[in-house]
Design a protein around this motif. Structure first.
Motif, PDB file in Angstrom:
ATOM      1  N   ARG A  42      -2.316  -3.078  -6.597  1.00 33.55           N
ATOM      2  CA  ARG A  42      -1.719  -4.246  -7.254  1.00 33.55           C
ATOM      3  C   ARG A  42      -0.823  -3.830  -8.428  1.00 33.55           C
ATOM      4  NH1 ARG A  42      -3.577  -7.128 -11.931  1.00 33.55           N
ATOM      5  NH2 ARG A  42      -3.046  -9.337 -11.851  1.00 33.55           N
ATOM      6  N   THR A 166      -8.464   4.763   3.334  1.00 31.24           N
ATOM      7  CA  THR A 166      -9.240   5.534   2.361  1.00 31.24           C
ATOM      8  C   THR A 166      -8.782   5.278   0.927  1.00 31.24           C
ATOM      9  OG1 THR A 166      -7.726   7.349   2.805  1.00 31.24           O
ATOM     10  CG2 THR A 166      -9.813   7.378   3.981  1.00 31.24           C
ATOM     11  N   GLY A 168      -8.878   3.000  -2.800  1.00 33.62           N
ATOM     12  CA  GLY A 168      -9.950   2.771  -3.765  1.00 33.62           C
ATOM     13  C   GLY A 168     -10.950   1.722  -3.331  1.00 33.62           C
ATOM     14  N   LYS A 193      -8.809  13.103   6.509  1.00 32.98           N
ATOM     15  CA  LYS A 193      -9.503  12.096   5.683  1.00 32.98           C
ATOM     16  C   LYS A 193     -10.725  11.541   6.422  1.00 32.98           C
ATOM     17  CE  LYS A 193      -5.627  10.454   2.822  1.00 32.98           C
ATOM     18  NZ  LYS A 193      -4.819   9.277   2.468  1.00 32.98           N
ATOM     19  N   ILE A 255      -8.752  -9.076   1.899  1.00 41.11           N
ATOM     20  CA  ILE A 255      -8.532  -8.511   0.564  1.00 41.11           C
ATOM     21  C   ILE A 255      -7.085  -8.097   0.333  1.00 41.11           C
ATOM     22  CG2 ILE A 255      -9.088  -6.527  -0.902  1.00 41.11           C
ATOM     23  CD1 ILE A 255     -11.834  -6.508   0.435  1.00 41.11           C
ATOM     24  N   GLY A 327      -9.398   7.731  -2.523  1.00 41.08           N
ATOM     25  CA  GLY A 327     -10.198   7.136  -3.603  1.00 41.08           C
ATOM     26  C   GLY A 327      -9.297   6.723  -4.760  1.00 41.08           C
TER      27      GLY A 327
HETATM   28  N1  NAP Z   1      -7.918  -9.292  -3.168  1.00 39.62           N
HETATM   29  C1  NAP Z   1      -8.310  -8.502  -4.143  1.00 39.62           C
HETATM   30  O1  NAP Z   1      -9.066  -8.880  -5.013  1.00 39.62           O
HETATM   31  C2  NAP Z   1      -7.836  -7.081  -4.155  1.00 39.62           C
HETATM   32  C3  NAP Z   1      -8.391  -6.157  -5.053  1.00 39.62           C
HETATM   33  C4  NAP Z   1      -7.983  -4.826  -4.972  1.00 39.62           C
HETATM   34  C5  NAP Z   1      -7.020  -4.459  -4.027  1.00 39.62           C
HETATM   35  N2  NAP Z   1      -6.488  -5.404  -3.212  1.00 39.62           N
HETATM   36  C6  NAP Z   1      -5.515  -5.038  -2.167  1.00 39.62           C
HETATM   37  O2  NAP Z   1      -6.218  -4.236  -1.213  1.00 39.62           O
HETATM   38  C7  NAP Z   1      -5.328  -3.271  -0.686  1.00 39.62           C
HETATM   39  C8  NAP Z   1      -5.921  -1.887  -0.928  1.00 39.62           C
HETATM   40  O3  NAP Z   1      -5.928  -1.651  -2.318  1.00 39.62           O
HETATM   41  P1  NAP Z   1      -6.324  -0.222  -2.907  1.00 39.62           P
HETATM   42  O4  NAP Z   1      -6.158  -0.308  -4.384  1.00 39.62           O
HETATM   43  O5  NAP Z   1      -7.606   0.251  -2.310  1.00 39.62           O
HETATM   44  O6  NAP Z   1      -5.103   0.614  -2.314  1.00 39.62           O
HETATM   45  P2  NAP Z   1      -4.876   2.155  -2.203  1.00 39.62           P
HETATM   46  O7  NAP Z   1      -5.897   2.885  -3.015  1.00 39.62           O
HETATM   47  O8  NAP Z   1      -3.450   2.402  -2.490  1.00 39.62           O
HETATM   48  O9  NAP Z   1      -5.173   2.384  -0.627  1.00 39.62           O
HETATM   49  C9  NAP Z   1      -4.174   2.695   0.267  1.00 39.62           C
HETATM   50  C10 NAP Z   1      -4.811   3.229   1.557  1.00 39.62           C
HETATM   51  O10 NAP Z   1      -4.969   2.181   2.495  1.00 39.62           O
HETATM   52  C11 NAP Z   1      -4.815   2.676   3.800  1.00 39.62           C
HETATM   53  N3  NAP Z   1      -3.849   1.896   4.580  1.00 39.62           N
HETATM   54  C12 NAP Z   1      -2.535   1.720   4.369  1.00 39.62           C
HETATM   55  N4  NAP Z   1      -1.995   0.985   5.334  1.00 39.62           N
HETATM   56  C13 NAP Z   1      -3.002   0.691   6.198  1.00 39.62           C
HETATM   57  C14 NAP Z   1      -3.100  -0.012   7.414  1.00 39.62           C
HETATM   58  N5  NAP Z   1      -2.026  -0.564   7.976  1.00 39.62           N
HETATM   59  N6  NAP Z   1      -4.308  -0.095   8.019  1.00 39.62           N
HETATM   60  C15 NAP Z   1      -5.394   0.460   7.457  1.00 39.62           C
HETATM   61  N7  NAP Z   1      -5.373   1.148   6.309  1.00 39.62           N
HETATM   62  C16 NAP Z   1      -4.189   1.265   5.691  1.00 39.62           C
HETATM   63  C17 NAP Z   1      -4.332   4.118   3.698  1.00 39.62           C
HETATM   64  O11 NAP Z   1      -5.467   4.927   4.032  1.00 39.62           O
HETATM   65  P3  NAP Z   1      -5.331   6.227   4.969  1.00 39.62           P
HETATM   66  O12 NAP Z   1      -4.395   7.136   4.238  1.00 39.62           O
HETATM   67  O13 NAP Z   1      -6.708   6.728   5.090  1.00 39.62           O
HETATM   68  O14 NAP Z   1      -4.762   5.748   6.277  1.00 39.62           O
HETATM   69  C18 NAP Z   1      -3.925   4.249   2.232  1.00 39.62           C
HETATM   70  O15 NAP Z   1      -4.159   5.528   1.697  1.00 39.62           O
HETATM   71  C19 NAP Z   1      -3.982  -3.547  -1.322  1.00 39.62           C
HETATM   72  O16 NAP Z   1      -3.230  -4.408  -0.506  1.00 39.62           O
HETATM   73  C20 NAP Z   1      -4.335  -4.243  -2.613  1.00 39.62           C
HETATM   74  O17 NAP Z   1      -3.288  -5.033  -3.104  1.00 39.62           O
HETATM   75  C21 NAP Z   1      -6.863  -6.700  -3.254  1.00 39.62           C
END
Ligand code: NAP
Length: 333
Positions: A42, A166, A168, A193, A255, A327
């Motif tokens: 975000r 993978t 956070g 990973k 999410i 992570g």
């Molecule tokens: N709603 C809420 O309250 C909330 C809170 C936090 C985050 N979020 C959202 O949740 C998402 C993840 O956030 P984060 O902070 O964990 O992000 P992050 O740490 O940047 O995670 C990105 C990882 O997600 C995986 N990914 C990317 N595209 C993908 C796809 N099409 N299918 C499956 N996995 C995919 C990849 O993993 P690999 O490299 O292993 O493929 C990438 O390394 C974001 O969209 C963020 O905006 C929402």
């Protein structure tokens, strides 16, 4: 006080180090000296202007942080100088069902966030760190870990869980789901990973790039039943497979939208199979207090993928953009 702010325009090039005067402390406020700030996807979207293009600037980004209280207001009862705390993501969401008002005030936009040396917060906007955790570890709790916790509690059952990627949120969901006794199926785009996911306790792993029909595979890994909860971070590009992967009566905890926001959904599958698609937006303060208490009964430690100095905070954002992390990415003061 040193800060980073998105200046007059969005974009990583406009995330600049700057200075602001220290705010005066009100009677029910505390001053928090930041030790660690952890990044969320975000925050990157916010800096690029993709989260809320109408967000007024300048803005100090980031919501997740941890540090020590260095000053308390004259009417503060719950905290003392030296307490190790984290700010709550929502300023006004204490408990219960969400309302527009409860969800409107969040750190890192629209409110100024945590990428700075210190900040003043209302005393009710703080939560104690889990005993024995470092500031860097605790800085991963307020958004990423609490989101994972809320998602895991969004269904009626938690025997089987699917996590995607993978990042956070997903790694936190894996760790928390295992600590709650669930079987976890995890996906990633990288075989390397996937091996690390297994080391962290994933029971089954799938490469979503090479196995594009992974929903079907999740079904067969659960004897044709499907998982109770999908921790859905992919969004448009993954929802169709998630609908295949979830069990009858199961829950898709919606999410993230890493692969897009608009998708054609087979609505029949949702109604005929009694699936709940539940929007998750982080979680309330009560949830975070429960999470901290739960963490103290486990040996979970957050996976910190990379650490950056405050001087190189912009580098931390570039690193997140490159998606090489596994992570959390943490900026240390
Ligand atoms: N709603 C809420 O309250 C909330 C809170 C936090 C985050 N979020 C959202 O949740 C998402 C993840 O956030 P984060 O902070 O964990 O992000 P992050 O740490 O940047 O995670 C990105 C990882 O997600 C995986 N990914 C990317 N595209 C993908 C796809 N099409 N299918 C499956 N996995 C995919 C990849 O993993 P690999 O490299 O292993 O493929 C990438 O390394 C974001 O969209 C963020 O905006 C929402």
């Amino acid at each position: 006080m040193h800060i980073y702010q998105i200046e007059s325009n969005f974009g990583l090039n406009n995330l600049k180090r700057s200075e602001r005067d220290e705010k005066e402390l009100g009677p029910q406020e505390v001053r928090l000296k930041m030790d660690s700030i952890s990044l969320n996807f975000r925050d990157l979207l916010m800096v690029k202007g993709l989260y809320n293009p109408r967000q007024p600037l300048p803005l100090i980004p980031c919501s997740d942080a941890a540090g020590k209280i260095i000053e308390i207001g004259s009417e503060v009862n719950d905290w003392k100088v030296g307490d190790a705390v984290m700010p709550s993501f929502f300023a006004n969401y204490e408990d219960g069902l969400a309302t527009k008002q409860k969800l409107s005030q969040t750190l890192g936009g629209p409110l100024d966030g945590t990428l700075r040396e210190s900040m003043v917060l209302p005393e009710r906007g703080l939560i104690r760190q889990p005993k024995g955790w470092t500031h860097a570890e605790s800085s991963t709790i307020p958004c990423a870990m609490l989101t994972a916790w809320s998602a895991l509690h969004s269904g009626d059952k938690l025997e089987t869980v699917l996590i995607q990627g993978t990042g956070g949120v997903s790694i936190a969901a894996l760790q928390l789901a295992k600590s709650l006794g669930a079987k976890v199926i995890a996906t990633s785009s990288s075989d390397e990973k996937l091996e690390r996911l297994k080391e962290l306790g994933a029971d089954e792993v799938i490469n979503y790039k090479t196995q594009t029909n992974w929903g079907k595979q999740v079904k067969s890994l659960t004897n044709g039943v499907g998982v109770d909860v999908v921790v859905e971070v992919g969004g448009a590009g993954t929802l169709e497979q998630s609908l295949r992967a979830v069990c009858v009566g199961g829950c898709i905890a919606m999410i993230g939208v890493l692969s897009g926001v608009k998708s054609e959904v087979n609505l029949t599958s949702i109604l005929m199979r009694h699936i709940r698609v539940q929007g998750i937006i982080v979680g309330h303060k009560k949830g975070m207090l429960d999470l901290v208490s739960h963490l103290e009964t486990t040996d979970i430690r957050p996976i910190i993928s990379d650490r950056f100095s405050f001087d190189d905070a912009v580098g931390a954002f570039h690193h997140m953009e490159a998606a090489k992390h596994f992570g959390k990415i943490v900026v240390n003061m």
